[in-house]
Design a protein around this motif. Structure first.
Motif, mmCIF file in Angstrom:
data_model
loop_
_atom_site.group_PDB
_atom_site.id
_atom_site.type_symbol
_atom_site.label_atom_id
_atom_site.label_comp_id
_atom_site.label_asym_id
_atom_site.label_seq_id
_atom_site.Cartn_x
_atom_site.Cartn_y
_atom_site.Cartn_z
ATOM 1 N N LYS A 48 0.856 -1.188 0.000
ATOM 2 C CA LYS A 48 0.000 0.000 0.000
ATOM 3 C C LYS A 48 0.894 1.241 0.000
ATOM 4 O O LYS A 48 2.013 1.209 0.512
ATOM 5 C CB LYS A 48 -0.913 -0.002 1.221
ATOM 6 C CG LYS A 48 -1.984 -1.092 1.171
ATOM 7 C CD LYS A 48 -2.916 -0.986 2.354
ATOM 8 C CE LYS A 48 -3.999 -2.049 2.268
ATOM 9 N NZ LYS A 48 -4.896 -1.845 1.120
ATOM 10 N N VAL A 49 0.408 2.324 -0.589
ATOM 11 C CA VAL A 49 1.230 3.513 -0.795
ATOM 12 C C VAL A 49 1.844 4.011 0.508
ATOM 13 O O VAL A 49 3.036 4.331 0.568
ATOM 14 C CB VAL A 49 0.405 4.634 -1.462
ATOM 15 C CG1 VAL A 49 1.222 5.929 -1.527
ATOM 16 C CG2 VAL A 49 -0.010 4.219 -2.866
ATOM 17 N N ARG A 50 1.065 4.075 1.569
ATOM 18 C CA ARG A 50 1.587 4.613 2.840
ATOM 19 C C ARG A 50 2.719 3.730 3.378
ATOM 20 O O ARG A 50 3.692 4.238 3.939
ATOM 21 C CB ARG A 50 0.468 4.747 3.874
ATOM 22 C CG ARG A 50 -0.172 3.441 4.275
ATOM 23 C CD ARG A 50 -1.262 3.618 5.330
ATOM 24 N NE ARG A 50 -1.878 2.351 5.684
ATOM 25 C CZ ARG A 50 -1.370 1.507 6.551
ATOM 26 N NH1 ARG A 50 -0.240 1.809 7.172
ATOM 27 N NH2 ARG A 50 -1.977 0.370 6.822
ATOM 28 N N THR A 53 5.920 4.187 0.902
ATOM 29 C CA THR A 53 6.647 5.450 1.075
ATOM 30 C C THR A 53 7.358 5.513 2.420
ATOM 31 O O THR A 53 8.445 6.080 2.526
ATOM 32 C CB THR A 53 5.697 6.648 0.932
ATOM 33 O OG1 THR A 53 4.570 6.484 1.808
ATOM 34 C CG2 THR A 53 5.189 6.773 -0.501
ATOM 35 N N ASN A 54 6.767 4.897 3.437
ATOM 36 C CA ASN A 54 7.396 4.903 4.761
ATOM 37 C C ASN A 54 8.661 4.054 4.803
ATOM 38 O O ASN A 54 9.631 4.386 5.481
ATOM 39 C CB ASN A 54 6.417 4.397 5.826
ATOM 40 C CG ASN A 54 5.364 5.435 6.179
ATOM 41 O OD1 ASN A 54 5.533 6.617 5.898
ATOM 42 N ND2 ASN A 54 4.269 4.998 6.772
#
Length: 214
Positions: A48-50, A53-54
């Motif tokens: 998932k994007v979050r 990116t984390n």
């Protein structure tokens, strides 16, 4: 080593052979000829994007990539009734961390003896040993490992994410559309291995190389 910008590179790179997590000691030396073409497909589930990116996960495992990857698996299953497909994803199912596209959901619901699902944390060498052809997401290890072990293998990049690579070493083993994938399967020869820039090596070679460096 070919990427070095200067001749006084301090760190020497030593290639001992391809290694994936798993046991390769019992990998068969000679492939057993099978009546039907067995394709091992290695998926890289998108985060998932979050999460991505984390943790700095690269763009290679994207929703668009996985959509096309499983769509290709569905098309191969529907259009080539004589093939078997072994699907091995890199990550165990977790809907809190990963995205799952519609083509994936449709594929895993198929009940057929021609589709086999290997465990995400299972031994990848066992998956390779059962395959006549390996298809994986660019530029993951299974394709390079298969080629090194003398098994035909390609990358499937239908969204043209990886247009250029260093010295174009992957160009000959990257398929960029479903139509070209179909052509490849129609003209496939299980025992015509194109190793591209990767020399053939055996598990025994890897063990010898490792022992030399210990």
């Amino acid at each position: 080593s070919k990427r070095a910008l200067t001749n006084d590179q301090k760190n020497k790179i030593i290639v001992i052979g391809p290694i994936l997590n798993g046991k390769f000691i019992n990998f068969p030396k000679n492939k057993v000829k099978t009546e039907h073409l067995t394709i091992a497909m290695f998926d890289l589930t998108p985060m998932k994007v979050r999460i991505r990116t984390n943790f700095g996960e690269g763009p290679f495992c994207s929703i668009e990539q996985q959509t096309n990857f499983y769509q290709a698996a569905l098309s191969l299953f529907e259009n080539f009734p004589d093939i078997r497909i072994i699907m091995k994803t890199k990550r165990s199912e977790n809907h809190q961390i990963f995205d799952y596209v519609d083509s994936y959901k449709k594929f895993i619901k198929i009940k057929s003896s021609r589709i086999i699902f290997d465990r995400a944390n299972g031994n990848p060498y066992q998956t390779l040993s059962k395959a006549n052809l390996v298809i994986s997401v660019p530029f993951t290890s299974p394709t390079m490992l298969a080629l090194s072990f003398g098994i035909p293998a390609v990358y499937y990049d239908p969204i043209n994410l990886c247009t250029n690579t260093f010295q174009n070493v992957f160009q000959d083993i990257t398929i960029k559309s479903e139509a070209k994938l179909f052509d490849y399967i129609k003209n496939f020869n299980s025992y015509d291995v194109k190793n591209s820039a990767f020399p053939a090596i055996t598990p025994e070679d890897i063990i010898k190389n490792l022992k030399k460096r210990l």
